[in-house]
Design an enzyme around this catalytic site. Structure first.
Site, PDB file in Angstrom:
ATOM      1  N   ASP A 105      45.139  29.774  25.311  1.00  0.00           N
ATOM      2  CA  ASP A 105      45.572  30.519  24.128  1.00  0.00           C
ATOM      3  C   ASP A 105      46.918  30.094  23.549  1.00  0.00           C
ATOM      4  OD1 ASP A 105      47.460  31.715  25.920  1.00  0.00           O
ATOM      5  OD2 ASP A 105      46.053  33.325  26.398  1.00  0.00           O
ATOM      6  N   HIS A 120      43.243  23.802  31.702  1.00  0.00           N
ATOM      7  CA  HIS A 120      41.878  23.867  31.148  1.00  0.00           C
ATOM      8  C   HIS A 120      41.849  23.501  29.669  1.00  0.00           C
ATOM      9  CE1 HIS A 120      40.481  26.694  34.656  1.00  0.00           C
ATOM     10  NE2 HIS A 120      40.550  25.434  35.005  1.00  0.00           N
ATOM     11  N   GLU A 216      45.236  43.359  41.560  1.00  0.00           N
ATOM     12  CA  GLU A 216      44.201  43.267  42.596  1.00  0.00           C
ATOM     13  C   GLU A 216      44.532  42.131  43.557  1.00  0.00           C
ATOM     14  OE1 GLU A 216      41.735  45.390  42.656  1.00  0.00           O
ATOM     15  OE2 GLU A 216      42.216  46.274  40.710  1.00  0.00           O
ATOM     16  N   ALA A 233      51.245  42.212  34.637  1.00  0.00           N
ATOM     17  CA  ALA A 233      52.302  41.223  34.417  1.00  0.00           C
ATOM     18  C   ALA A 233      53.292  41.691  33.344  1.00  0.00           C
ATOM     19  CB  ALA A 233      51.686  39.888  34.016  1.00  0.00           C
TER      20      ALA A 233
HETATM   21  N1  APR Z   1      48.477  41.504  34.787  1.00  0.00           N
HETATM   22  C1  APR Z   1      48.256  40.575  35.748  1.00  0.00           C
HETATM   23  N2  APR Z   1      47.041  40.320  36.271  1.00  0.00           N
HETATM   24  C2  APR Z   1      46.017  41.041  35.816  1.00  0.00           C
HETATM   25  C3  APR Z   1      46.149  42.045  34.821  1.00  0.00           C
HETATM   26  C4  APR Z   1      47.458  42.256  34.294  1.00  0.00           C
HETATM   27  N3  APR Z   1      47.675  43.162  33.334  1.00  0.00           N
HETATM   28  N4  APR Z   1      44.939  42.596  34.584  1.00  0.00           N
HETATM   29  C5  APR Z   1      44.069  41.963  35.386  1.00  0.00           C
HETATM   30  N5  APR Z   1      44.702  41.017  36.133  1.00  0.00           N
HETATM   31  C6  APR Z   1      44.140  40.064  37.096  1.00  0.00           C
HETATM   32  C7  APR Z   1      42.804  40.450  37.665  1.00  0.00           C
HETATM   33  O1  APR Z   1      42.959  41.292  38.805  1.00  0.00           O
HETATM   34  C8  APR Z   1      42.213  39.071  38.022  1.00  0.00           C
HETATM   35  O2  APR Z   1      42.582  38.708  39.339  1.00  0.00           O
HETATM   36  O3  APR Z   1      43.923  38.855  36.395  1.00  0.00           O
HETATM   37  C9  APR Z   1      42.876  38.127  37.028  1.00  0.00           C
HETATM   38  C10 APR Z   1      41.948  37.596  35.960  1.00  0.00           C
HETATM   39  O4  APR Z   1      40.986  36.795  36.590  1.00  0.00           O
HETATM   40  P1  APR Z   1      39.900  35.954  35.770  1.00  0.00           P
HETATM   41  O5  APR Z   1      39.332  36.772  34.670  1.00  0.00           O
HETATM   42  O6  APR Z   1      38.984  35.367  36.763  1.00  0.00           O
HETATM   43  O7  APR Z   1      40.794  34.820  35.044  1.00  0.00           O
HETATM   44  P2  APR Z   1      41.280  33.417  35.592  1.00  0.00           P
HETATM   45  O8  APR Z   1      41.698  33.509  37.014  1.00  0.00           O
HETATM   46  O9  APR Z   1      42.261  32.906  34.604  1.00  0.00           O
HETATM   47  O10 APR Z   1      39.952  32.559  35.500  1.00  0.00           O
HETATM   48  C11 APR Z   1      40.001  31.211  35.849  1.00  0.00           C
HETATM   49  O11 APR Z   1      37.755  30.887  35.118  1.00  0.00           O
HETATM   50  O12 APR Z   1      36.042  31.325  33.648  1.00  0.00           O
HETATM   51  C12 APR Z   1      37.025  30.442  33.995  1.00  0.00           C
HETATM   52  O13 APR Z   1      37.921  28.735  32.709  1.00  0.00           O
HETATM   53  C13 APR Z   1      38.014  30.122  32.913  1.00  0.00           C
HETATM   54  O14 APR Z   1      40.367  29.563  33.118  1.00  0.00           O
HETATM   55  C14 APR Z   1      39.355  30.477  33.513  1.00  0.00           C
HETATM   56  C15 APR Z   1      39.075  30.395  34.988  1.00  0.00           C
END
Ligand code: APR
Length: 248
Positions: A105, A120, A216, A233
């Site tokens: 983003d 990515h 989490e 965050a």
């Molecule tokens: N602040 C911090 N962390 C948070 C918040 C918040 N407000 N809300 C949720 N989370 C955490 C969740 O607990 C979770 O562990 O953010 C994480 C989001 O995880 P994903 O949705 O799996 O995102 P990400 O880890 O970036 O995914 C990795 O997966 O689908 C692919 O290419 C995509 O880059 C992405 C990769």
């Protein structure tokens, strides 16, 4: 929480080459949905059917319709939140050297971080699948799908789809940053997608303190990370910065 923040500040105070690895969680407060968990994109869609290279090659119009067009609208509206701004401030203080992000983003750059490794790829540009030309996403007319290049080829985000290689330069630079860092902050990632999830493992093996910011637990928690701040965050990073700056 205060105790956990104090411990994190203790680690960061002496750091000069800290690195942050970020994921979708840091951009939630900017209105961008995450992938996994409640409200996550993969709750409604099978990633292999809309975000894999096979799906893109088989039916680019569908991938644009179901995923890319909405993402374009959401990302164009999004602004950095207090989490992104906290990491930018950490760089300005001479503590954070590099951000490695799985996000596409562009919000870390907008917040002011100057060394951002886009693991990515990026959504800011589209690439022609025919001639390879690149065009800024905000210039793309998506009224007819899929949008096409002047050469007639289909445009696609310059981001990594499932089944594609991580850009080699990002891979090399991320490894170097992980090997050199003294503290690694792992912010808002579920740490289940490889090879990004192994970046903190490299940091830990080289002796860095790994600190997570995530409401989490993840597979890294307590194994690779010595500390987890269990909060959003955009809430915890400003607290962390306030504490850090009051103690310098
Ligand atoms: N602040 C911090 N962390 C948070 C918040 C918040 N407000 N809300 C949720 N989370 C955490 C969740 O607990 C979770 O562990 O953010 C994480 C989001 O995880 P994903 O949705 O799996 O995102 P990400 O880890 O970036 O995914 C990795 O997966 O689908 C692919 O290419 C995509 O880059 C992405 C990769």
């Amino acid at each position: 929480m205060q105790e956990l923040i104090a411990r994190a500040v203790e680690r960061l105070r002496g750091a000069r080459r800290a690195v942050a690895l970020t994921g979708a969680g840091i951009s939630i407060a900017s209105g961008i949905p995450p992938f996994r968990g409640k409200g996550g994109l993969w709750e409604s869609y099978d990633p292999m059917e809309i975000a894999s290279i096979e799906a893109l090659l088989a039916d680019p119009a569908r991938v644009w319709k179901v995923l890319v067009k909405d993402l374009k609208a959401v990302i164009e509206r999004a602004r950095p939140n207090a989490g992104h701004l906290g990491l930018a401030r950490l760089e300005a203080l001479g503590i954070l050297a590099t951000v490695i992000t799985q996000n596409i983003d562009g919000l870390h750059q907008k917040a002011g971080n100057t060394d951002v490794i886009e693991f990515h790829g990026t959504f800011a540009w589209q690439r022609c699948m025919g001639c390879g030309a690149r065009i800024e996403t905000h210039r793309v007319d998506d009224s007819v799908l899929p949008p096409r290049c002047a050469c007639g080829g289909v445009l696609r985000p310059d981001a990594v789809f499932f089944g594609e290689m991580i850009p080699i330069e990002a891979l090399v630079r991320a490894r170097e940053a992980a090997e050199r860092c003294d503290v690694m902050l792992v912010v808002g990632t579920s740490a289940v997608v490889q090879p990004a999830a192994s970046v903190p493992v490299i940091a830990r093996q080289r002796g860095a303190a790994v600190i997570e910011i995530n409401p989490e637990p993840t597979p890294l928690t307590g194994v690779v990370s010595e500390l987890r701040l269990p909060a959003a965050a955009d809430e915890v990073l400003p607290l962390l910065l306030a504490e850090l700056e009051s103690r310098r």
